[in-house]
Structure formats: structure tokens, C-alpha cells
Write an enzyme that holds these catalytic residues in place. Structure first.
Site, PDB file in Angstrom:
ATOM      1  N   ASP A  42       0.815  -1.225   0.000  1.00 44.49           N
ATOM      2  CA  ASP A  42       0.000   0.000   0.000  1.00 44.49           C
ATOM      3  C   ASP A  42       0.850   1.277   0.000  1.00 44.49           C
ATOM      4  O   ASP A  42       0.351   2.347  -0.326  1.00 44.49           O
ATOM      5  CB  ASP A  42      -0.911   0.039   1.243  1.00 44.49           C
ATOM      6  CG  ASP A  42      -1.817  -1.177   1.327  1.00 44.49           C
ATOM      7  OD1 ASP A  42      -2.063  -1.816   0.300  1.00 44.49           O
ATOM      8  OD2 ASP A  42      -2.278  -1.487   2.453  1.00 44.49           O
ATOM      9  N   ARG A  96      -6.039  -0.062   0.646  1.00 40.32           N
ATOM     10  CA  ARG A  96      -6.810   0.357   1.839  1.00 40.32           C
ATOM     11  C   ARG A  96      -7.266   1.802   1.704  1.00 40.32           C
ATOM     12  O   ARG A  96      -7.874   2.159   0.719  1.00 40.32           O
ATOM     13  CB  ARG A  96      -5.978   0.158   3.111  1.00 40.32           C
ATOM     14  CG  ARG A  96      -5.766  -1.264   3.482  1.00 40.32           C
ATOM     15  CD  ARG A  96      -5.311  -1.375   4.891  1.00 40.32           C
ATOM     16  NE  ARG A  96      -4.198  -0.454   5.137  1.00 40.32           N
ATOM     17  CZ  ARG A  96      -3.681  -0.191   6.307  1.00 40.32           C
ATOM     18  NH1 ARG A  96      -4.191  -0.794   7.375  1.00 40.32           N
ATOM     19  NH2 ARG A  96      -2.701   0.628   6.469  1.00 40.32           N
ATOM     20  N   ARG A 156     -17.512  -3.197 -17.429  1.00 42.61           N
ATOM     21  CA  ARG A 156     -17.115  -4.419 -16.723  1.00 42.61           C
ATOM     22  C   ARG A 156     -16.086  -4.077 -15.647  1.00 42.61           C
ATOM     23  O   ARG A 156     -15.273  -3.181 -15.849  1.00 42.61           O
ATOM     24  CB  ARG A 156     -16.442  -5.418 -17.674  1.00 42.61           C
ATOM     25  CG  ARG A 156     -17.316  -5.918 -18.792  1.00 42.61           C
ATOM     26  CD  ARG A 156     -18.336  -6.942 -18.261  1.00 42.61           C
ATOM     27  NE  ARG A 156     -18.956  -7.645 -19.363  1.00 42.61           N
ATOM     28  CZ  ARG A 156     -19.947  -7.171 -20.110  1.00 42.61           C
ATOM     29  NH1 ARG A 156     -20.439  -5.972 -19.855  1.00 42.61           N
ATOM     30  NH2 ARG A 156     -20.450  -7.890 -21.107  1.00 42.61           N
TER      31      ARG A 156
HETATM   32  O1  F6P Z   1      -2.398  -3.942   3.452  1.00 39.76           O
HETATM   33  C1  F6P Z   1      -2.206  -4.761   2.347  1.00 39.76           C
HETATM   34  C2  F6P Z   1      -3.520  -5.183   1.750  1.00 39.76           C
HETATM   35  O2  F6P Z   1      -3.242  -5.937   0.603  1.00 39.76           O
HETATM   36  C3  F6P Z   1      -4.494  -4.045   1.451  1.00 39.76           C
HETATM   37  O3  F6P Z   1      -4.202  -3.363   0.265  1.00 39.76           O
HETATM   38  C4  F6P Z   1      -5.797  -4.789   1.424  1.00 39.76           C
HETATM   39  O4  F6P Z   1      -6.874  -3.927   1.747  1.00 39.76           O
HETATM   40  C5  F6P Z   1      -5.623  -5.825   2.482  1.00 39.76           C
HETATM   41  O5  F6P Z   1      -4.231  -6.011   2.642  1.00 39.76           O
HETATM   42  C6  F6P Z   1      -6.259  -7.143   2.144  1.00 39.76           C
HETATM   43  O6  F6P Z   1      -6.124  -7.984   3.220  1.00 39.76           O
HETATM   44  P1  F6P Z   1      -6.399  -9.544   3.199  1.00 39.76           P
HETATM   45  O7  F6P Z   1      -5.172 -10.210   2.656  1.00 39.76           O
HETATM   46  O8  F6P Z   1      -6.615  -9.872   4.627  1.00 39.76           O
HETATM   47  O9  F6P Z   1      -7.579  -9.786   2.329  1.00 39.76           O
END
Ligand code: F6P
Length: 360
Positions: free
Chosen positions: A139, A183, A277
Site C-alpha cells: 500500500d 486500503r 465491466r
Molecule cells: O495492506 C495490504 C492489503 O493488501 C491491502 O491493500 C488490502 O486492503 C488488504 O491487505 C487485504 O487484506 P487480506 O489479505 O486480509 O484480504
């Protein structure tokens, strides 16, 4: 020979390409040290520290690791020792972490993680565990470092996805929406959107007006093209709207975002006659071999973290600042997350190249 020093290393939070490259650099730096240092890997993140599960990491264990995705320390996860799952709700078991680290003879623990994991490390540090932080997340939302490792690999994956979507969009005269991770920050969407020449970039830091996005896609069709590409960060919101939440973990409170791409599809279907889409890129952004930049950054972070831990300089986090590897106070480093400044040069460049942000 001096008494053997044991340094632990743990990977926490979501995985990011480059985790294994950090482990390799930590082990090799320890081997190169004038001191007698043994590196102990904590298995399965904080879950392993809570249960006292460790593994010796020597040079043969880290051979070839620089190019491997994932982590060789079992799993990496979002377990929080301050809020462990139990029948009766969250339980604070942080003292078990300290006890197990002491039993294993760890003089310091290198914690590789994003903001959540590093906040936990900082709290454990206040309880007396000597920790060194290494910033990791695709992120790129950690405030104290220019980049976290994993980010540029994710950008590469998202850019390639946009290139592929452009071909199929042109072939069907469609609007293609690509939902990317990040996020509450729009770093991945912004960078991939510029690199992949998207027509619209939607990020949490710039709430969008669906009508403005609709005007842009209709305008794109009028320019002799019958397709357009929209990249939407999972945390993007319309003006006055809310983030699309898929689920909230009842124990840890961790919010799982999801659905922003489909929301944009619904908005455009209601406002235009376009064929729209959505593709959710999801965890493809996190797996696979790290790109060269992430390998190098992870290696530099691993070396710097190992040197800090060996020297007993704990409570620090390594970072990249203006091209230099430095260290900062861990507690301060995790106080804030880093968001895209809507007035930043890259946003301005994107706008001047004709990329819309849905606020025009
Ligand atoms: O923080 C890294 C991340 O990939 C975010 O971009 C995403 O929102 C989250 O983790 C997804 O988490 P998980 O692997 O628990 O679905």
C-alpha cells in the site's frame, strides 16, 4: 569467541513481495558480523511468538530467497497479541510474547510489517521487548519512509493488468474498471493509473462525483475511441459516500474493503449507455517475484535492521529517506499513515495529461 547473540525475526500482516529478501539480508548480515550472531525465525507471525514456535535460519535456508514471493517463515497474518481470539472475546496475551522471546534467548526482535504490525511491535517495545521495525506493505502508506518494499511490484502487476484490459476494452468498445488494493490510500491506483494510461483514476483522497466520471467516459467515446479505462482504489468513495466494506473482523476490528469496482459499474450503468465491466485485481498484487527495486530496498532494509539489532539499537524503524537508508524512532514512525496529497506533482501531471479524477 564472544557469547552467541540471538536475534529473532518475524513477518506480520499481509504478505508483500520482498519479505524473503529481507530475511536473506538479515541472515547474511548476521553471518558477516564480527559478533557471534544466530538468527531465529518466528513462525507464523505473532501467533508463533505467542506459542513459542521458532526456527533457526542459517545461510542455506536463505539461498535463492531474493527472488521468492511469500515468506519462508510459515504464514504471515494479522494476529494481534493484544487482542487474541477467545470464546469470551478479545484477550490480551502480550506478556506471553515477552515470555517466549525471553525463553528463546532473543536479545532483539526484528519485526517486518505494515502499520498494524509495527504498531503492535511498538507496544511490545514499551513493555520491554527490544524491537527493530522494517516497513513493508504494497500500500506504501507508511508515513516515515519514501517507499515500503512490495509497492513497486504491485504497481507492475496493476500496470500490466491495465495494458491487458485496454486490449479487450478496445475489442468490445467497453468501459473497463480495475479495482486495486491500497486500503485508505490511493498510491497503487495513482501510480498504476499513470503508468497504464488510465482515463480516470479514483482514489480515497479525492472523492469523486459519478456524473463527472460518466461525462469523462462519454467524452472518451467522442474522441474516436470507444473504450475507456478506469482504475479505482478499493478505498475510493464518491462525494458524501462511504468506502465499500466487504467485512469487519469482530475480534481485531480489521476492515476488509471490497466492492468499489462494482459500485462504479452500477453508477456508470445508471448514468450512461456504456457497456461496463469490473475486474478485481486482488491478491495478484501481493504474490510473485519482487521487482528489482523491491529486492534492493528489502535487502537494504534487512541489512540495516540486522545491524541495529546486533548493536542493541532497538525501538527504531529503518526507512528510505531521499535515497538514503536511515532509522527513526519506531513509535513516531507508526503514528500516522501516509495518504496521497491531491495537490502532489504526480496528481498534477496526471491531470495535465488528461487523466480525470472524477472531481472536475
Ligand atoms: O495492506 C495490504 C492489503 O493488501 C491491502 O491493500 C488490502 O486492503 C488488504 O491487505 C487485504 O487484506 P487480506 O489479505 O486480509 O484480504
Amino acid at each position: 569467541m564472544s557469547a552467541r547473540k540471538r536475534i529473532g525475526v518475524l513477518t506480520g500482516g499481509g504478505d508483500a513481495p520482498g519479505l524473503n529478501a529481507v530475511l536473506r539480508a538479515v541472515v547474511r548480515t548476521a553471518g558477516d558480523s564480527a559478533e557471534n550472531v544466530e538468527i531465529i525465525g518466528v513462525l507464523d507471525g505473532f501467533a508463533g511468538l505467542l506459542e513459542g514456535r521458532f526456527r533457526h535460519l542459517g545461510a542455506p535456508d536463505v539461498r535463492e530467497l531474493i527472488r521468492m514471493g511469500g515468506t519462508v517463515l510459515g504464514t504471515t497474518n494479522r494476529d494481534n497479541p493484544f487482542a487474541c481470539r477467545s470464546e469470551h472475546g478479545p484477550v490480551d496475551r502480550s506478556t506471553d510474547c515477552l515470555e517466549n522471546a525471553r525463553k528463546a534467548g532473543l536479545e532483539a526482535l526484528i519485526v517486518i510489517g505494515g502499520d498494524g504490525t509495527l504498531r503492535i511491535a511498538s507496544e511490545l517495545g514499551k513493555l520491554g521487548l527490544d524491537v527493530v521495525g522494517v516497513p513493508k506493505t504494497i500500500d506504501n502508506d507508511l508515513a516515515s519512509t519514501d517507499y515500503t518494499f512490495g509497492f513497486w511490484t504491485a504497481i507492475g502487476v496493476a500496470t500490466e493488468a491495465l495494458d491487458r484490459l485496454r486490449d479487450t476494452a478496445e475489442s468490445h468498445h467497453r468501459v473497463m474498471v480495475l479495482e486495486v488494493m491500497g486500503r485508505t490510500a490511493g498510491w497503487i491506483a495513482l501510480h498504476a493509473g499513470v503508468a497504464g494510461a488510465a482515463d480516470v483514476i479514483l482514489i480515497p483522497e479525492i472523492p469523486y462525483d459519478p456524473e463527472s466520471v460518466a461525462r469523462t467516459v462519454v467524452r472518451c467515446q467522442g474522441r474516436g475511441r470507444a473504450s475507456s479505462l478506469i482504475v479505482v482504489a478499493e478505498g475510493a468513495t464518491s462525494k458524501g459516500g462511504e468506502m465499500s466494506v466487504h467485512a469487519v473482523d469482530p475480534t481485531t476490528g480489521v476492515v476488509r474493503l471490497g466492492g468499489a469496482g462494482q459500485r462504479v459499474v452500477r453508477e456508470l450503468e445508471a448514468l450512461t449507455r456504456c457497456d461496463v465491466r469490473a475486474t478485481v485485481l486482488g491478491h495478484l498484487q501481493r504474490g510473485g517475484s519482487p521487482v528489482a527495486f523491491d529486492r534492493i530496498l528489502a535487502t537494504q532494509f534487512g541489512e540495516a535492521a540486522a545491524r541495529l539489532a546486533i548493536a542493541g539499537r532497538c525501538g527504531r524503524m529503518v526507512r528510505l529517506a531521499d535515497g538514503r537508508i536511515e532509522d527513526v524512532d519506531l513509535d513516531e514512525a507508526v503514528r500516522e499513515i501516509k495518504l496521497v496529497d491531491p495537490a502532489s506533482p504526480l496528481v498534477r501531471t496526471a491531470r495535465s495529461l488528461g487523466i480525470a479524477f472524477g472531481d472536475e
